[in-house]
Design a protein around this motif. Structure first.
Motif, PDB file in Angstrom:
ATOM      1  N   GLY A 159      48.474  25.578  44.593  1.00 56.85           N
ATOM      2  CA  GLY A 159      48.705  26.205  43.069  1.00 56.85           C
ATOM      3  C   GLY A 159      47.873  27.070  42.903  1.00 56.85           C
ATOM      4  N   ILE A 160      46.618  27.152  43.148  1.00 52.22           N
ATOM      5  CA  ILE A 160      45.560  28.490  42.812  1.00 52.22           C
ATOM      6  C   ILE A 160      46.243  29.587  43.825  1.00 52.22           C
ATOM      7  CG2 ILE A 160      43.394  29.341  43.256  1.00 52.22           C
ATOM      8  CD1 ILE A 160      42.567  26.408  42.595  1.00 52.22           C
ATOM      9  N   VAL A 161      46.639  29.490  45.173  1.00 49.81           N
ATOM     10  CA  VAL A 161      46.988  30.410  45.823  1.00 49.81           C
ATOM     11  C   VAL A 161      48.373  31.087  45.229  1.00 49.81           C
ATOM     12  CG1 VAL A 161      48.052  31.061  48.317  1.00 49.81           C
ATOM     13  CG2 VAL A 161      45.800  29.391  48.001  1.00 49.81           C
ATOM     14  N   LEU A 162      49.182  30.102  44.862  1.00 47.00           N
ATOM     15  CA  LEU A 162      50.611  30.634  44.250  1.00 47.00           C
ATOM     16  C   LEU A 162      50.170  31.608  42.987  1.00 47.00           C
ATOM     17  CD1 LEU A 162      53.631  30.904  44.045  1.00 47.00           C
ATOM     18  CD2 LEU A 162      53.609  28.554  43.043  1.00 47.00           C
ATOM     19  N   GLY A 163      49.208  31.151  42.203  1.00 44.38           N
ATOM     20  CA  GLY A 163      48.998  31.728  41.001  1.00 44.38           C
ATOM     21  C   GLY A 163      48.388  33.260  41.332  1.00 44.38           C
ATOM     22  N   ILE A 164      47.411  33.229  42.299  1.00 47.32           N
ATOM     23  CA  ILE A 164      46.783  34.539  42.863  1.00 47.32           C
ATOM     24  C   ILE A 164      48.169  35.412  43.285  1.00 47.32           C
ATOM     25  CG2 ILE A 164      45.341  35.623  44.424  1.00 47.32           C
ATOM     26  CD1 ILE A 164      43.546  33.123  44.288  1.00 47.32           C
ATOM     27  N   ALA A 165      48.992  34.910  44.014  1.00 45.41           N
ATOM     28  CA  ALA A 165      49.894  35.741  44.664  1.00 45.41           C
ATOM     29  C   ALA A 165      50.828  36.172  43.473  1.00 45.41           C
ATOM     30  CB  ALA A 165      50.643  34.944  45.738  1.00 45.41           C
ATOM     31  N   ASP A 166      51.271  35.522  42.604  1.00 49.68           N
ATOM     32  CA  ASP A 166      51.956  35.774  41.427  1.00 49.68           C
ATOM     33  C   ASP A 166      51.368  36.820  40.566  1.00 49.68           C
ATOM     34  OD1 ASP A 166      54.312  34.804  39.654  1.00 49.68           O
ATOM     35  OD2 ASP A 166      52.859  34.689  38.441  1.00 49.68           O
ATOM     36  N   ARG A 167      50.118  36.711  40.365  1.00 51.88           N
ATOM     37  CA  ARG A 167      49.588  37.741  39.530  1.00 51.88           C
ATOM     38  C   ARG A 167      49.535  39.012  40.402  1.00 51.88           C
ATOM     39  NH1 ARG A 167      48.447  39.652  34.821  1.00 51.88           N
ATOM     40  NH2 ARG A 167      46.629  40.645  34.640  1.00 51.88           N
ATOM     41  N   LEU A 168      49.506  39.044  41.513  1.00 55.00           N
ATOM     42  CA  LEU A 168      49.497  40.297  42.176  1.00 55.00           C
ATOM     43  C   LEU A 168      50.748  40.948  41.870  1.00 55.00           C
ATOM     44  CD1 LEU A 168      47.363  39.720  45.441  1.00 55.00           C
ATOM     45  CD2 LEU A 168      46.639  40.905  43.454  1.00 55.00           C
ATOM     46  N   ALA A 169      51.858  40.017  42.198  1.00 61.19           N
ATOM     47  CA  ALA A 169      52.974  40.744  42.168  1.00 61.19           C
ATOM     48  C   ALA A 169      53.339  41.185  40.785  1.00 61.19           C
ATOM     49  CB  ALA A 169      53.897  39.460  42.624  1.00 61.19           C
ATOM     50  N   ALA A 170      53.026  40.550  39.692  1.00 63.17           N
ATOM     51  CA  ALA A 170      53.237  40.869  38.193  1.00 63.17           C
ATOM     52  C   ALA A 170      52.298  42.181  38.114  1.00 63.17           C
ATOM     53  CB  ALA A 170      52.691  39.868  37.354  1.00 63.17           C
ATOM     54  N   ARG A 171      50.923  42.486  38.656  1.00 65.48           N
ATOM     55  CA  ARG A 171      50.429  43.523  38.522  1.00 65.48           C
ATOM     56  C   ARG A 171      51.165  44.740  38.993  1.00 65.48           C
ATOM     57  NH1 ARG A 171      44.575  44.134  41.068  1.00 65.48           N
ATOM     58  NH2 ARG A 171      45.722  44.403  42.914  1.00 65.48           N
ATOM     59  N   ASP A 172      51.687  44.650  40.129  1.00 64.51           N
ATOM     60  CA  ASP A 172      52.519  45.575  40.878  1.00 64.51           C
ATOM     61  C   ASP A 172      53.645  45.866  40.067  1.00 64.51           C
ATOM     62  OD1 ASP A 172      50.588  45.817  43.157  1.00 64.51           O
ATOM     63  OD2 ASP A 172      51.811  44.639  44.371  1.00 64.51           O
ATOM     64  N   GLU A 173      54.403  45.052  39.662  1.00 63.84           N
ATOM     65  CA  GLU A 173      55.831  45.281  38.841  1.00 63.84           C
ATOM     66  C   GLU A 173      55.261  45.878  37.564  1.00 63.84           C
ATOM     67  OE1 GLU A 173      57.178  41.324  38.608  1.00 63.84           O
ATOM     68  OE2 GLU A 173      57.690  41.358  40.851  1.00 63.84           O
ATOM     69  N   ALA A 174      54.113  45.495  36.939  1.00 65.93           N
ATOM     70  CA  ALA A 174      53.921  46.078  35.460  1.00 65.93           C
ATOM     71  C   ALA A 174      52.983  47.522  35.582  1.00 65.93           C
ATOM     72  CB  ALA A 174      53.234  45.179  34.607  1.00 65.93           C
ATOM     73  N   ALA A 232      54.435  27.546  49.753  1.00 66.58           N
ATOM     74  CA  ALA A 232      53.926  28.327  50.919  1.00 66.58           C
ATOM     75  C   ALA A 232      54.337  29.741  51.405  1.00 66.58           C
ATOM     76  CB  ALA A 232      53.682  27.328  52.004  1.00 66.58           C
ATOM     77  N   THR A 233      55.518  29.546  51.468  1.00 70.41           N
ATOM     78  CA  THR A 233      56.456  30.830  52.142  1.00 70.41           C
ATOM     79  C   THR A 233      56.600  31.858  50.960  1.00 70.41           C
ATOM     80  OG1 THR A 233      58.554  29.572  51.870  1.00 70.41           O
ATOM     81  CG2 THR A 233      57.874  29.778  54.020  1.00 70.41           C
ATOM     82  N   ILE A 234      57.014  31.328  49.789  1.00 67.73           N
ATOM     83  CA  ILE A 234      56.943  32.320  48.452  1.00 67.73           C
ATOM     84  C   ILE A 234      55.522  32.998  48.455  1.00 67.73           C
ATOM     85  CG2 ILE A 234      57.203  32.756  46.123  1.00 67.73           C
ATOM     86  CD1 ILE A 234      59.483  30.677  46.616  1.00 67.73           C
ATOM     87  N   SER A 235      54.492  32.325  48.405  1.00 66.85           N
ATOM     88  CA  SER A 235      53.133  32.781  48.188  1.00 66.85           C
ATOM     89  C   SER A 235      52.955  33.857  49.373  1.00 66.85           C
ATOM     90  CB  SER A 235      52.136  31.746  48.225  1.00 66.85           C
ATOM     91  OG  SER A 235      52.150  30.801  47.306  1.00 66.85           O
ATOM     92  N   GLY A 236      53.269  33.421  50.645  1.00 65.42           N
ATOM     93  CA  GLY A 236      52.867  34.246  51.782  1.00 65.42           C
ATOM     94  C   GLY A 236      53.544  35.687  51.701  1.00 65.42           C
ATOM     95  N   GLY A 237      54.742  35.526  51.148  1.00 61.06           N
ATOM     96  CA  GLY A 237      55.594  36.697  50.899  1.00 61.06           C
ATOM     97  C   GLY A 237      55.114  37.671  49.835  1.00 61.06           C
ATOM     98  N   LEU A 238      54.850  37.151  48.630  1.00 62.94           N
ATOM     99  CA  LEU A 238      54.044  37.839  47.703  1.00 62.94           C
ATOM    100  C   LEU A 238      52.959  38.404  47.951  1.00 62.94           C
ATOM    101  CD1 LEU A 238      54.769  35.307  44.520  1.00 62.94           C
ATOM    102  CD2 LEU A 238      56.057  37.369  45.224  1.00 62.94           C
ATOM    103  N   LEU A 239      51.975  37.801  48.919  1.00 68.78           N
ATOM    104  CA  LEU A 239      50.808  38.309  49.394  1.00 68.78           C
ATOM    105  C   LEU A 239      50.983  39.522  50.254  1.00 68.78           C
ATOM    106  CD1 LEU A 239      48.567  35.168  49.679  1.00 68.78           C
ATOM    107  CD2 LEU A 239      48.395  36.758  47.923  1.00 68.78           C
ATOM    108  N   MET A 240      52.114  39.296  50.962  1.00 67.56           N
ATOM    109  CA  MET A 240      52.251  40.499  52.023  1.00 67.56           C
ATOM    110  C   MET A 240      53.021  41.712  51.226  1.00 67.56           C
ATOM    111  SD  MET A 240      53.512  38.665  55.716  1.00 67.56           S
ATOM    112  CE  MET A 240      54.906  37.348  54.774  1.00 67.56           C
ATOM    113  N   GLY A 241      53.370  41.503  49.957  1.00 68.78           N
ATOM    114  CA  GLY A 241      53.770  42.431  49.190  1.00 68.78           C
ATOM    115  C   GLY A 241      55.315  42.671  49.046  1.00 68.78           C
TER     116      GLY A 241
END
Length: 291
Positions: A127-142, A183-192
């Motif tokens: 859950g924490i990993v997904l949260g970090i990945a989601d936050r990084l994606a949101a930062r890039d988008e905004a 897991a796969t969505i988190s991995g994808g978001l962390l890879m950009g």
């Protein structure tokens, strides 16, 4: 297993398979909270055939296009640079890790990995990993006051290396509580990758692994005679119907919404589970045979 149990478990499977909250964990927890016997890894794998059938139907145009281009590229070199043909190979490459590890750790998946303490841990950590990945994606988008909007990758840019990393992330979902999509969505978001690209490839990548696992368990269950077939088939049909509706909703949800509601839910559920086990309200092996 009663018909009521099979209905509820099929409903849970359909609701949770495609959300990043772990269907295997929720099937396990539903049985534990209700005082039922653990439905087991075989039941989970077989009912997942229902939800993957929903994927096949929902993404049928993509799948037909990919399979067609890939099969024709085997004899036509000119087609090997086609994105759909390459996607076929990338799905195959990404499926290797879960295939190898699934066979290697089959006994652990069906036994020690179903411990509620481990499930609570994976719910929180992933859950924490997904949260970090989601936050990084949101930062890039905004973007920001001193930061330009960053263009994220689409599936057109998916490489063999990234496909293999996706596959390793998917293999982590062999442990209940991790979540295949999470897991796969988190991995994808962390890879950009974009949210939509990460989710779409996650669903496509799951097809070979889940169907193969389901067929494998079907064979074992048929020989062992330890599955209540009428109830399991009923649960699989329920999982298919509910799963299709969830896919349609989820693909629309991720285009504009954050994954944070799922992050919060995972962490809170993990904490509650630790408290219940720690205070002996639940045994870490609740619902298992002989408990």
């Amino acid at each position: 297993m009663s018909w009521f149990e099979s209905f509820i478990l099929g409903l849970v499977q359909g609701l949770t398979e495609f959300l990043p909250i772990s269907s295997s964990a929720h099937l396990r927890l539903t049985a534990a909270f209700a005082g039922w016997e653990d439905p087991g890894a075989a039941f989970t794998a077989i009912t997942q055939i229902g939800t993957e059938t929903a994927v096949l139907i929902y993404f049928r145009k993509d799948i037909v296009r990919i399979v067609s281009a890939w099969s024709r590229s085997l004899t036509n070199k000119a087609l090997r640079s086609d994105h759909d043909a390459q996607m076929g190979w990338l799905v195959i490459v990404g499926s290797i890790p879960i295939g190898v590890l699934g066979v290697t750790f089959k006994d652990q998946i069906e036994g020690p990995f179903r411990d509620l303490r481990l499930i609570a841990t994976t719910l929180i950590v992933m859950g924490i990993v997904l949260g970090i990945a989601d936050r990084l994606a949101a930062r890039d988008e905004a973007g920001g006051k001193h930061r330009a909007i960053k263009q994220r990758k689409t599936l057109q840019e998916l490489s063999v290396k990234d496909g293999l990393i996706y596959g390793l992330c998917q293999a982590m979902a062999l442990i209940p509580g991790v979540s295949r999509s999470g897991a796969t969505i988190s991995g994808g978001l962390l890879m950009g990758y974009t949210r939509e690209a990460a989710a779409r490839y996650s669903f496509l990548l799951a097809i070979p692994a889940v169907l193969a696992s389901g067929v494998f368990e079907l064979k074992d269950a048929s020989e062992g005679g330890h599955v209540s077939w009428p109830q399991t088939i009923f649960a699989t049909i329920i999982a298919f119907a509910v799963g299709y509706a969830v896919i349609a909703w989820f693909m629309k949800f991720i285009t504009t919404k954050s994954f944070m509601p799922f992050v919060i839910y995972r962490v809170l559920l993990g904490i509650v589970l630790f408290i219940l086990v720690g205070t002996d309200v639940l045994s870490p092996h609740a619902g298992e045979s002989g408990d």
